[in-house]
Design an enzyme around this catalytic site. Structure first.
Site, PDB file in Angstrom:
ATOM      1  N   HIS A 100      -7.415  -6.009   0.299  1.00  0.00           N
ATOM      2  CA  HIS A 100      -6.209  -5.187   0.386  1.00  0.00           C
ATOM      3  C   HIS A 100      -5.432  -5.522   1.662  1.00  0.00           C
ATOM      4  O   HIS A 100      -5.950  -5.431   2.763  1.00  0.00           O
ATOM      5  CB  HIS A 100      -6.625  -3.714   0.394  1.00  0.00           C
ATOM      6  CG  HIS A 100      -5.491  -2.737   0.389  1.00  0.00           C
ATOM      7  ND1 HIS A 100      -4.722  -2.505  -0.720  1.00  0.00           N
ATOM      8  CD2 HIS A 100      -5.011  -1.904   1.361  1.00  0.00           C
ATOM      9  CE1 HIS A 100      -3.825  -1.573  -0.446  1.00  0.00           C
ATOM     10  NE2 HIS A 100      -3.975  -1.203   0.808  1.00  0.00           N
ATOM     11  N   SER A 128       0.850  -1.191   0.000  1.00  0.00           N
ATOM     12  CA  SER A 128       0.000   0.000   0.000  1.00  0.00           C
ATOM     13  C   SER A 128       0.889   1.245   0.000  1.00  0.00           C
ATOM     14  O   SER A 128       1.657   1.442  -0.929  1.00  0.00           O
ATOM     15  CB  SER A 128      -0.962  -0.041   1.192  1.00  0.00           C
ATOM     16  OG  SER A 128      -2.010   0.884   1.028  1.00  0.00           O
ATOM     17  N   GLU A 157      -9.113  -5.769  -3.948  1.00  0.00           N
ATOM     18  CA  GLU A 157      -8.453  -4.685  -3.227  1.00  0.00           C
ATOM     19  C   GLU A 157      -9.428  -3.739  -2.518  1.00  0.00           C
ATOM     20  O   GLU A 157      -9.197  -3.296  -1.404  1.00  0.00           O
ATOM     21  CB  GLU A 157      -7.591  -3.865  -4.200  1.00  0.00           C
ATOM     22  CG  GLU A 157      -6.402  -4.589  -4.777  1.00  0.00           C
ATOM     23  CD  GLU A 157      -5.186  -4.558  -3.866  1.00  0.00           C
ATOM     24  OE1 GLU A 157      -5.313  -4.104  -2.718  1.00  0.00           O
ATOM     25  OE2 GLU A 157      -4.109  -4.991  -4.313  1.00  0.00           O
TER      26      GLU A 157
END
Length: 539
Positions: free
Chosen positions: A456, A236, A362
């Protein structure tokens, strides 16, 4: 997804005299020299004594002596302060290296940098937070070094989180490092006043990472690591950070390879002080941030006088992007970054070795609070957010192709923000002659966890081998198989640049699918990424 996201010079002076004053000055200078020599000799003697008096299990770094703990055949060092506390006059300035004389007991993690805790939704952290942690095999010698950069949208996170415990990876023959860097306004605020003071602004958190990488290069050997074989990896915001280092001259020579987990497409970052269509400048966000604060008079003086909690709370009052994240992040400042890494790759940047990839679902964790009960609600939301692109997107992602309208929206959001930019960056980097590997994580948690899909950040527990991180989930055999395979890939890449599957080539079966069983494919997201590229929604 658009991530909206000064070096002080010290000059010493000399005063020269003439005639009788010069003679007196010469005598004084001689005395001063003797005094300096005496002090230096005393300090050197103390340093030698300190080193000679160290316990057998201590090591000496370029900053000072430290002692860690031994845990199951690993030497573990926690909370090493690689930088001076960025407080007072050092707030909103590049970090400065830290040193100490006495033995530092590196047996406890340092505090998180100031932020809002996602569990309690309350303020946590301290500004004196620039620390790193090392897990090293007790018998390590010339081992590969892996440096993890945490995520958290550039406003949260820490290298000390249990998810990032490095024991599992380190036990397989690498030196594993995690680190903290400044987040939120303290790490990325850019204003005209800060530029006037320092020549540039923002990117303080990136500069922290650079200083940490310099410290790791200078000290890798004392932990049994090879400073010439460093792999950075991050997820991320940590993946975005890895992107930045790939394109930053300041980071050149500090690492050999990079792994980008859910870091999007290594671009879309704002300029420091020039607005672009759909991408406001970093200073435009800074102006919005200053409007939240109660600052009169000298702006920089006010920013340094406020409590870190006040700055963190002000961040919560800013607008959010489509994924509900605060807009702080790196900027193209002409110093840390001359241009986005994606643009540099398009211009022919070569010499990169990287893995980049994404997870299949995600967006799911970002949209849990977004109600999309009907097809009409889905279409209205897409039209509101994507305006001129909406008709083409809805044609490519009809609600009828998905289990629910919410699932259709999640696919759109995930593909635009993460999946397709990562895939297209891989293609651009490979076309430029770089060594590129690509993956897609599709594995699902067993049972109740399947509702969120391959969300995610899910891959992190598998990469770090920390599958027991939460008592709410009991891992099954399939989880361990996927974890073993991901760890083998990441470790193989760190050791010799080979994760165990073919280099990426568009249209060929070179995308590694991490699942049980794993496989190779030539396309993901059912080819919709090419549609998004053709209409200009993603590069």
């Amino acid at each position: 997804m658009k991530l909206r996201l000064m070096l002080p010079l010290m000059i010493a002076g000399m005063v020269w005299g003439c005639g009788d004053d010069a003679t007196k000055g010469g005598a004084n200078n001689a005395n001063n020299t003797n005094n300096v020599n005496n002090v230096n000799n005393a300090n050197n003697a103390n340093n030698v004594n300190n080193i000679n008096n160290l316990p057998d299990d201590a090591i000496v770094t370029t900053s000072g002596p430290i002692r860690g703990t031994e845990e199951d055949g690993l030497m573990v060092f926690k909370g090493i302060p690689y930088a001076q506390p960025p407080v007072g006059e050092l707030r909103f300035k590049p970090p400065e290296a830290n040193t100490w004389d006495d033995l530092l007991e590196a047996d406890a993690f340092g505090p998180r940098c100031p932020q809002i805790d996602t569990t309690s939704m309350s303020y946590v952290g301290e500004e004196d937070c620039l620390t790193l942690n090392v897990w090293a095999p007790a018998d390590a010698e010339d081992a590969p070094v892996m440096v993890f950069i945490h995520g958290g949208g550039f406003v949260q996170g820490a290298g000390s989180l249990p998810l990032y415990d490095g024991a599992s990876l380190a036990s397989q023959g690498v030196v594993l490092v995690t680190l903290n860097y400044r987040v939120g306004a303290l790490g990325f605020l850019a204003t005209d006043a800060l530029i006037e003071e320092g020549g540039t602004a923002g990117n303080y958190g990136i500069r922290d990472q650079v200083l940490a990488l310099q410290w790791i290069r200078d000290n890798a050997a004392v932990f049994g690591g090879n400073a010439e074989n460093v792999t950075i990896f991050g997820e991320s915001a940590g993946g975005v950070s890895s992107c930045v280092h790939l394109g930053s001259a300041a980071s050149r020579g500090l690492f050999k390879r990079a792994i980008i987990e859910s870091g999007s497409g290594c671009g879309g970052w704002p300029d420091l002080d020039q607005d672009r269509p759909l991408t406001p400048a970093a200073t435009t966000l800074g102006e919005e941030f200053m409007g939240v604060l109660d600052c009169d008079g000298d702006e920089v003086e006010c920013l340094r006088a406020l409590t870190p909690e006040a700055l963190v709370n002000a961040t919560g009052e800013l607008g959010k992007n489509a994924l509900g994240l605060a807009p702080f992040g790196p900027n193209v400042d002409g110093d840390i970054l001359s241009d986005s890494t994606r643009n540099q790759v398009d211009g022919g940047l070569q010499g990169l070795e990287l893995i980049t990839g994404s997870n299949a679902d995600e967006a799911n964790v970002f949209t849990t609070g977004v109600p999309i009960p009907t097809e009409m609600a889905y279409e209205n939301l897409v039209r509101a957010q994507l305006t001129i692109f909406a008709d083409d997107v809805l044609a490519a992602y009809p609600a009828s192709d998905f289990a629910t309208p919410k699932a259709a929206y999640n696919a759109v959001a995930g593909d635009i923000a993460f999946v397709c930019p990562a895939l297209h960056f891989a293609g651009a980097a490979a076309d430029a002659g770089n060594t590129v590997y690509t993956y897609h994580f599709t594995h699902l948690l067993n049972g109740v966890g399947q509702a969120l899909g391959a969300f995610h950040g899910l891959e992190l527990a598998y990469v770090f081998g920390n599958l027991n991180i939460t008592p709410a989930y009991t891992p099954v055999a399939a989880d361990q198989r996927v974890s073993d395979e991901m760890q083998a890939a990441w470790l193989g890449f760190a050791r010799n640049g080979d994760p165990g599957w073919p280099e990426f080539e568009e249209g060929s079966a070179t995308i590694q699918i991490f699942d049980d069983p794993s496989s190779l494919t030539d396309e993901i997201s059912e080819g919709r990424c090419e549609t998004l590229r053709s209409i200009g929604l993603v590069p």
